[in-house]
Design a protein around this motif. Sequence first.
Motif, mmCIF file in Angstrom:
data_model
loop_
_atom_site.group_PDB
_atom_site.id
_atom_site.type_symbol
_atom_site.label_atom_id
_atom_site.label_comp_id
_atom_site.label_asym_id
_atom_site.label_seq_id
_atom_site.Cartn_x
_atom_site.Cartn_y
_atom_site.Cartn_z
ATOM 1 N N ASN A 22 0.644 -0.708 0.513
ATOM 2 C CA ASN A 22 0.280 0.265 -0.132
ATOM 3 C C ASN A 22 0.912 1.165 -0.218
ATOM 4 N N PHE A 23 1.364 1.362 1.121
ATOM 5 C CA PHE A 23 2.423 2.312 0.460
ATOM 6 C C PHE A 23 3.267 2.853 -0.551
ATOM 7 N N ILE A 24 3.898 1.900 -0.589
ATOM 8 C CA ILE A 24 4.186 1.976 -2.635
ATOM 9 C C ILE A 24 3.926 2.514 -3.829
ATOM 10 N N GLY A 25 2.027 1.535 -3.602
ATOM 11 C CA GLY A 25 1.180 2.105 -4.218
ATOM 12 C C GLY A 25 1.546 4.096 -4.149
ATOM 13 N N PHE A 26 0.737 3.982 -2.620
ATOM 14 C CA PHE A 26 0.827 5.656 -2.236
ATOM 15 C C PHE A 26 2.390 6.457 -3.019
#
Length: 159
Positions: free
Chosen positions: A33-37
Amino acid sequence: MKYVFIAVLCACVIIAGRLFGIGFSRKIKMSENFIGFLTFAKNEMSFSAATVYEIVNKYVDYYPQNSALFGEVTEPISESMHRSLQSNRFFNQKQKMIILEFFDTFGTGDEEAGLNLIAHTLTVFREEHTLLVSEIRTKIKLAHRLSLLLAAGVAILFI
């Protein structure tokens, strides 16, 4: 009746092993999710002149299922992230430091500096994510095998 009890007990042990593995999988999901952000923020920085707060709010609006990463979003974002990550048990200490360093400096420079920061953080965080994924997959396999062995041991013990 005895064998039904043994079968139910063995099933509970196996299910507990699976639930333990799901907890580990959640760590991988939060990291993704953080990589997606970061990817989302890079695109927003490239195509709009949005502030950090606007980018985070837009991400939370578009991906509400990933909002657990940010907790309650307030200005300034860096303080909000510090509060959110204090109680977060899904990130390891190194990942937390990377995230906090990112939000402490994100938005303090111009657009080019922001894009460079995002690119650098993506590189560093992906390396940490790769290590995390290999470690967690090993732990999940071990948890599943141990739960099967424990179930077999319980069955043998009671039979």
